[in-house]
Structure formats: C-alpha cells, structure tokens
Design a protein around this motif. Structure first.
Motif, PDB file in Angstrom:
ATOM      1  N   PRO A 195       8.155  -2.112  -7.681  1.00 51.20           N
ATOM      2  CA  PRO A 195       7.086  -1.266  -8.218  1.00 51.20           C
ATOM      3  C   PRO A 195       7.384  -0.907  -9.674  1.00 51.20           C
ATOM      4  CG  PRO A 195       8.566   0.031  -6.867  1.00 51.20           C
ATOM      5  CD  PRO A 195       8.985  -1.399  -6.698  1.00 51.20           C
ATOM      6  N   GLY A 196       6.344  -0.584 -10.415  1.00 48.52           N
ATOM      7  CA  GLY A 196       6.543  -0.218 -11.810  1.00 48.52           C
ATOM      8  C   GLY A 196       5.449   0.709 -12.324  1.00 48.52           C
ATOM      9  N   PHE A 214      -0.091   8.156 -11.424  1.00 51.55           N
ATOM     10  CA  PHE A 214       0.171   6.997 -12.272  1.00 51.55           C
ATOM     11  C   PHE A 214      -0.471   5.715 -11.733  1.00 51.55           C
ATOM     12  CE2 PHE A 214       3.901   9.795 -12.984  1.00 51.55           C
ATOM     13  CZ  PHE A 214       3.761   9.995 -14.359  1.00 51.55           C
ATOM     14  N   GLY A 215      -1.447   5.842 -10.860  1.00 47.57           N
ATOM     15  CA  GLY A 215      -2.027   4.670 -10.206  1.00 47.57           C
ATOM     16  C   GLY A 215      -2.520   3.600 -11.153  1.00 47.57           C
ATOM     17  N   LYS A 216      -3.179   3.997 -12.242  1.00 49.11           N
ATOM     18  CA  LYS A 216      -3.742   3.001 -13.156  1.00 49.11           C
ATOM     19  C   LYS A 216      -2.674   2.305 -13.998  1.00 49.11           C
ATOM     20  CE  LYS A 216      -4.883   6.118 -17.015  1.00 49.11           C
ATOM     21  NZ  LYS A 216      -6.006   6.602 -17.886  1.00 49.11           N
ATOM     22  N   ALA A 228       0.821  -1.220   0.000  1.00 47.25           N
ATOM     23  CA  ALA A 228       0.000   0.000   0.000  1.00 47.25           C
ATOM     24  C   ALA A 228       0.851   1.265   0.000  1.00 47.25           C
ATOM     25  CB  ALA A 228      -0.933  -0.007   1.205  1.00 47.25           C
ATOM     26  N   ILE A 229       2.008   1.208   0.640  1.00 46.16           N
ATOM     27  CA  ILE A 229       2.887   2.382   0.679  1.00 46.16           C
ATOM     28  C   ILE A 229       3.337   2.755  -0.735  1.00 46.16           C
ATOM     29  CG2 ILE A 229       5.172   3.192   1.400  1.00 46.16           C
ATOM     30  CD1 ILE A 229       4.742   1.572   4.002  1.00 46.16           C
ATOM     31  N   ALA A 230       3.871   1.769  -1.450  1.00 49.43           N
ATOM     32  CA  ALA A 230       4.347   2.040  -2.813  1.00 49.43           C
ATOM     33  C   ALA A 230       3.193   2.376  -3.744  1.00 49.43           C
ATOM     34  CB  ALA A 230       5.113   0.819  -3.336  1.00 49.43           C
ATOM     35  N   ARG A 231       2.100   1.651  -3.603  1.00 50.17           N
ATOM     36  CA  ARG A 231       0.950   1.860  -4.490  1.00 50.17           C
ATOM     37  C   ARG A 231       0.363   3.263  -4.271  1.00 50.17           C
ATOM     38  NH1 ARG A 231      -0.910  -1.954  -7.416  1.00 50.17           N
ATOM     39  NH2 ARG A 231       0.193  -3.478  -6.125  1.00 50.17           N
ATOM     40  N   GLY A 232       0.323   3.688  -3.024  1.00 47.17           N
ATOM     41  CA  GLY A 232      -0.218   5.005  -2.719  1.00 47.17           C
ATOM     42  C   GLY A 232       0.638   6.120  -3.284  1.00 47.17           C
ATOM     43  N   MET A 233       1.951   5.963  -3.212  1.00 48.12           N
ATOM     44  CA  MET A 233       2.847   6.994  -3.730  1.00 48.12           C
ATOM     45  C   MET A 233       2.721   7.120  -5.244  1.00 48.12           C
ATOM     46  SD  MET A 233       6.267   6.469  -1.384  1.00 48.12           S
ATOM     47  CE  MET A 233       7.090   7.887  -2.114  1.00 48.12           C
ATOM     48  N   ILE A 234       2.610   5.972  -5.917  1.00 43.72           N
ATOM     49  CA  ILE A 234       2.466   5.987  -7.375  1.00 43.72           C
ATOM     50  C   ILE A 234       1.120   6.603  -7.764  1.00 43.72           C
ATOM     51  CG2 ILE A 234       2.189   4.488  -9.393  1.00 43.72           C
ATOM     52  CD1 ILE A 234       4.381   2.702  -8.182  1.00 43.72           C
ATOM     53  N   ALA A 235       0.078   6.285  -7.008  1.00 42.70           N
ATOM     54  CA  ALA A 235      -1.243   6.873  -7.283  1.00 42.70           C
ATOM     55  C   ALA A 235      -1.234   8.376  -7.050  1.00 42.70           C
ATOM     56  CB  ALA A 235      -2.296   6.201  -6.405  1.00 42.70           C
TER      57      ALA A 235
END
Length: 365
Positions: free
Chosen positions: A327-328, A287-289, A276-283
């Motif tokens: 992450p990507g 760029f979340g999608k 969730a940490i990495a996903r939240g930063m990307i979102a």
C-alpha cells in the motif's frame, strides 16, 4: 537444494491441450519458455504436442541449447530460414491441424505470417495457460525467491549505512545495484526507484538528481535478480532528518493498512477482498485519493506476474503463491510512503518472507 522439474511442468501444459481443443500449443513468451525448459537465452519458441516437445531456435544458441535442454528435440534454423518456416515444417510433420498460440505474447504481424505459412492449420488464441502454473511456486522456486530477497536485504543494509545528505538519487541507485551484485545478484530485479521528497510521490519515479538532504523522506523500491532468473521486490521509506507530523501520520497509516492486509491473506480468500481492507483503512484516514494503484502482485521470473490484488482482481489465494503487499500514499509535490514486503501463501495463512524492519522507529536513519 532441490532442482526444477521442467518435464513435469510441460506435462501440465500438454494435459490442457484437450480442453483447449487443439493438437499443440506454441509457447513464445520468453519467461514461459524458460519456465518450461530452463533455457536462459532468447529468440526461441517451444512447440508442445501431446507427445513431443520441440525447441525452435537459431544457430546462435545451438551449443547452449545442447547444454541446457538436452531432453528436448531442438530444431535449429540458419540464416536462410525464418522462424515461421521452421514452425510450419514442424507443424506439418507433427500433423498439427489446430494450433494454440499465446495471444499475450505473439504479435498480430507474427500471427498473420504464421497463418500464411500454415493455411490449413487453425490458429486458436489462448491466454494465461503457463502463467497460471507459474503463479504457484514449487520448492525450488521458493528457494530461489528467498535467495533473491536475502541479497536485496543485504544490499539495502549497505546503502542505508552509507547515506549522506549530499548523495543524489541516482548515486544511491548505482550504489544499491553494485552492492547487490557484490552479494551474488546478476543485477537488479528492475530499475530501482529512489525518491527523495517530491520524487517519492511518483509511484514509478526514475532516480534523478535530488539530494538526500533535500527532504527528510527517502523512498527506495528495489529488488535483486539471481542467476536462476527469480526476483525480489521490496520498498522502504527512510527518514534521514526529523520527519514532519504529516510524514509520521502517513507512515503510520500505510503501515497499519499493510499489516491488516497481510493478516487477511490465506488460501481461498479473494485477492480483491484483501485489497479492500488496505484501501478502506487508507480511505478512512482521509488519504483515499492518494492511493491509486493495486495493493500488490505476484512475481517470480518476471517482476509482475499474474496474481493481482486490486479492486478488479477475481483470483483467490492458493498455497504457494508469492505476492507483494505494498500500500502507499503519495502526496504530490511533498513526499510518498510505500511499504512493501514479499509474502508467501501457506496452508494456514501466510509467511512474510522479507525481514527488513518496517516499524516507524526503524525507518529513522
């Protein structure tokens, strides 16, 4: 150098027979058999009762089993008997009335046939018994993993130094595989992913015929397999020409997300919380999608093992787990950026086992 204690590993499995309410367990997953016995062949199963370990195989592996599994009771079948015949005979002689089987590895057809051979034996499905043990690496396994990482890193060093605009993705793949073999690998840990520009926007692309000079962005996901069977898994993006501002922004976002996630890994933390940490930063960066896969996974004898970092993961980190953090962001038709390192969970946090530089300046070739 330490050595694997296969007997101790098998004892951990047999201690679970009571909680599974069975008399024996049939281990058929190839990597699980290797983990519990050291056997490097295939087409062989392991039957564990409370007091015995039976290796079931055929004449092709008779000599090899004598060398690799001298501490096991080996039962060899010839061409006139099937594996199911052997399983039935051993279970009857061992008086197995309740037999657990690995539902993730035994096919429905195999289950049906075993049932027919053992009409008076109750078959019980189990999942993850050995995989859970494999998730936490011992000293010997960590030594093997470090060697696999070292070889992979040496291999990418060779490839990076020889990059040219006319090289194709497939040529880079073959050169990387050859370099790792030269340094002691038995082969790649998996088919290397080599992606120039738009190919790199496909998370699991196959190397094709795009040339390095077709785009500034080159994604390489690779790893080495060593003779013990253990593997490594890394990803870097190299810029072989001046990157665009968008490429710089995407790279910086992925790197920050990766570093924040790594900093959060420690024993007792939920895997999904780190995801969730990495996903939240990307979102938050917009760029979340474009980040659809999980943050990482365990690896060892197989390149994808039971530990997972994703929004659905319920596991918690334990000391000795080894995971990728990757992450990507993948922009269709343009390019992709994934930064992946191999991370060991330690008593007081974690250790990044891989050492290929990941800062933006180091990514420029």
């Amino acid at each position: 150098m330490s050595s694997p204690n296969h007997s101790a590993r098998r004892s951990k499995v047999t201690r679970q027979l009571k909680s599974l309410s069975v008399d024996a367990i049939l281990v058929s997953g190839l990597a699980n058999v290797r983990y519990l016995t050291g056997f490097t062949g295939d087409s062989s199963w392991l039957l564990l009762t409370g007091s015995h370990a039976f290796m079931l195989s055929d004449t092709r592996y008779e000599t090899q089993l004598a060398e690799e599994c001298a501490d096991l009771e080996v039962i060899i079948r010839d061409a006139s008997r099937t594996m199911n015949d052997v399983i039935a005979d051993v279970c009857r002689k061992a008086k197995v009335s309740r037999l657990a089987f690995e539902s993730d590895h035994l096919s429905f057809a195999q289950h049906q046939t075993i049932s027919e051979h053992l009409p008076s034996t109750e078959l019980t499905a189990c999942s993850g018994v050995v995989e859970t043990l494999r998730a936490v690496k011992d000293k010997w396994e960590l030594e093997q993993t470090r060697e696999a990482i070292r070889i992979a890193e040496r291999g990418i060093g060779v490839v990076r130094s020889t990059l040219r605009p006319d090289l194709t993705e497939i040529q880079i793949r073959y050169a990387l595989e050859a370099a790792m073999r030269d340094f002691g690998a038995t082969g790649p840990a998996f088919e290397p992913i080599i992606g120039v520009g738009p190919t790199g926007a496909l998370p699991h692309a196959h190397a094709g015929h795009r040339c390095v000079g077709d785009s500034p962005a080159l994604l390489i996901d690779w790893g080495a397999a060593v003779p013990s069977g253990y593997r490594s898994d890394l990803t870097r993006v190299f810029f072989t020409a001046k990157p665009t501002r968008q490429m710089q922004r995407v790279y910086g976002t992925v790197l920050q997300a990766q570093q924040a996630a790594i900093a959060a890994i420690r024993p007792g933390v939920e895997c999904r919380a780190v995801d969730a940490i990495a996903r939240g930063m990307i979102a938050d960066a917009g760029f979340g999608k474009y980040f659809g896969h999980g943050l990482g996974h365990g690896f060892g004898l197989e390149i994808h093992e039971s530990v997972r970092m994703s929004p659905l993961a319920t596991q918690v980190f334990e000391v000795g787990m080894v995971v990728t953090v990757e992450p990507g962001i993948y922009l269709p038709g343009k390019f992709g950026v994934r930064i992946e390192d191999d991370v060991l969970v330690t008593q007081d946090g974690c250790e990044v086992m891989s050492s290929v530089p990941r800062d933006f300046e180091s990514s420029i070739v």
